[in-house]
Design an enzyme around this catalytic site. Structure first.
Site, short mmCIF file in Angstrom:
data_model
loop_
_atom_site.label_atom_id
_atom_site.label_comp_id
_atom_site.label_asym_id
_atom_site.label_seq_id
_atom_site.Cartn_x
_atom_site.Cartn_y
_atom_site.Cartn_z
N LYS A 13 0.92 -1.26 -0.09
CA LYS A 13 -0.09 0.10 -0.13
C LYS A 13 0.84 1.21 0.05
CE LYS A 13 -2.40 -0.63 3.79
NZ LYS A 13 -1.82 -2.08 4.16
N ARG A 88 -9.35 1.22 9.29
CA ARG A 88 -9.06 0.00 9.71
C ARG A 88 -10.28 -0.87 10.26
NH1 ARG A 88 -3.09 0.98 9.39
NH2 ARG A 88 -1.97 -1.20 9.59
N ARG A 127 11.32 -6.77 4.84
CA ARG A 127 11.22 -5.47 4.81
C ARG A 127 12.14 -4.24 5.43
NH1 ARG A 127 5.11 -2.62 5.05
NH2 ARG A 127 5.46 -2.76 7.07
N ARG A 160 11.22 -2.04 10.91
CA ARG A 160 10.24 -1.75 11.89
C ARG A 160 10.03 -2.91 12.90
NH1 ARG A 160 5.06 0.11 8.58
NH2 ARG A 160 4.07 -0.67 10.19
N ARG A 171 -0.64 -8.73 13.49
CA ARG A 171 -1.27 -7.63 12.58
C ARG A 171 -2.01 -8.23 11.64
NH1 ARG A 171 3.92 -5.17 10.47
NH2 ARG A 171 2.83 -3.66 9.26
P1 AMP Z 1 0.96 0.91 9.42
O1 AMP Z 1 2.10 1.76 9.29
O2 AMP Z 1 -0.34 1.31 8.33
O3 AMP Z 1 1.24 -0.68 8.97
O4 AMP Z 1 0.43 1.18 10.84
C1 AMP Z 1 1.41 0.92 12.01
C2 AMP Z 1 0.71 0.72 13.24
O5 AMP Z 1 0.12 2.05 13.26
C3 AMP Z 1 -0.59 -0.10 13.10
O6 AMP Z 1 -0.02 -1.43 13.34
C4 AMP Z 1 -1.54 0.24 14.50
O7 AMP Z 1 -0.75 0.10 15.60
C5 AMP Z 1 -1.00 1.68 14.12
N1 AMP Z 1 -2.34 2.17 13.16
C6 AMP Z 1 -1.97 2.99 12.03
N2 AMP Z 1 -3.50 3.06 11.45
C7 AMP Z 1 -4.15 3.00 12.22
C8 AMP Z 1 -5.82 2.86 12.07
N3 AMP Z 1 -6.38 3.48 10.96
N4 AMP Z 1 -6.44 2.20 13.15
C9 AMP Z 1 -5.71 1.80 14.27
N5 AMP Z 1 -4.51 1.77 14.28
C10 AMP Z 1 -3.63 2.23 13.46
#
Ligand code: AMP
Length: 219
Positions: A13, A88, A127, A160, A171
């Site tokens: 994404k 989400r 990654r 990460r 996740r």
């Molecule tokens: P990402 O970079 O999109 O994978 O997000 C990393 C982490 O940020 C996720 O595993 C959640 O802990 C938090 N996070 C990001 N976006 C959301 C969302 N829309 N709702 C809840 N937690 C989020």
């Protein structure tokens, strides 16, 4: 144009959202990046979300929606966005619909990057990411030209914390339980396009542009 990129962690994404946002001339908005920035700055918000993020759990809806709402108020997001990692949950999706409706706007398209779970674990495990410009790399699929260094800005790449196998499993479970229902939600709203996220990145980009009625040369 108001677009959402939907898909499990590791579906690509971030990369695709960046390309699309650049082509459309709208901001890519990633709630994950916004939370990571808060954590890096040591703000109260950053401290309050760190435990959720490190464990691969969702940050509570109220906090996430408030953060997104603030970002959407910025001038650059007035006429369009590419959302990456938001919504989400169904609650977040409903809230986004309300925010846009209050502004007399609506989503143009939601693009779901469909990738099978086996491929995701492998993708996430290899990654790495640039902490400065957020470009992502993969040891096997998309290695940087110079090992450990970002092609775009030269910064030292990092992995990460939440890409460790145990956290990746959490996740993916969170995604299946909470985010997958959004595919039905947006299908019923008539704005969903599902594309094959398992193909090479150029193919994903081509299909994504096609889903938006854009072809090479039209952007
Ligand atoms: P990402 O970079 O999109 O994978 O997000 C990393 C982490 O940020 C996720 O595993 C959640 O802990 C938090 N996070 C990001 N976006 C959301 C969302 N829309 N709702 C809840 N937690 C989020």
């Amino acid at each position: 144009m108001f677009v959402i990129l939907l898909g499990p962690p590791g579906a690509g994404k971030g990369t695709q959202a960046r390309l699309l946002a650049e082509s459309l001339g709208v901001p890519r908005i990633s709630t994950g990046d916004l939370f990571r920035e808060e954590m890096a700055s040591g703000s109260a918000l950053g401290r309050s979300v760190a435990a959720y993020m490190d464990a691969g759990q969702f940050v509570p809806d109220e906090t996430t929606i408030a953060l997104l709402q603030r970002r959407l108020r910025a001038a650059d997001a007035r006429d369009g966005h590419v959302l990456d990692g938001f919504p989400r949950t169904v609650r977040q999706a409903e809230e986004l619909d309300r925010i846009l409706a209050r502004r007399g706007q609506h989503l143009d398209r939601v693009i779901d990057l469909n990738v099978d779970t086996e491929a995701l674990v492998e993708r996430l495990a290899g990654r790495s990411m640039c902490p400065s410009c957020q470009t992502t790399y993969h040891d096997r699929i998309a290695p940087p030209r110079r090992q450990g260094l970002c092609d775009r800005c030269g910064a030292t790449l990092v992995r990460r914390v939440d890409d460790q196998p145990e956290t990746v499993r959490t996740r993916l479970r969170m995604y299946h339980e909470n985010t997958e229902p959004l595919i039905t939600y947006y299908d019923e709203a008539g704005v969903l396009s599902i594309i094959d996220g398992g193909q090479p990145p150029e193919g994903v980009t081509r299909d994504m542009f096609a889903a938006l009625g854009m072809t090479k040369g039209s952007f």
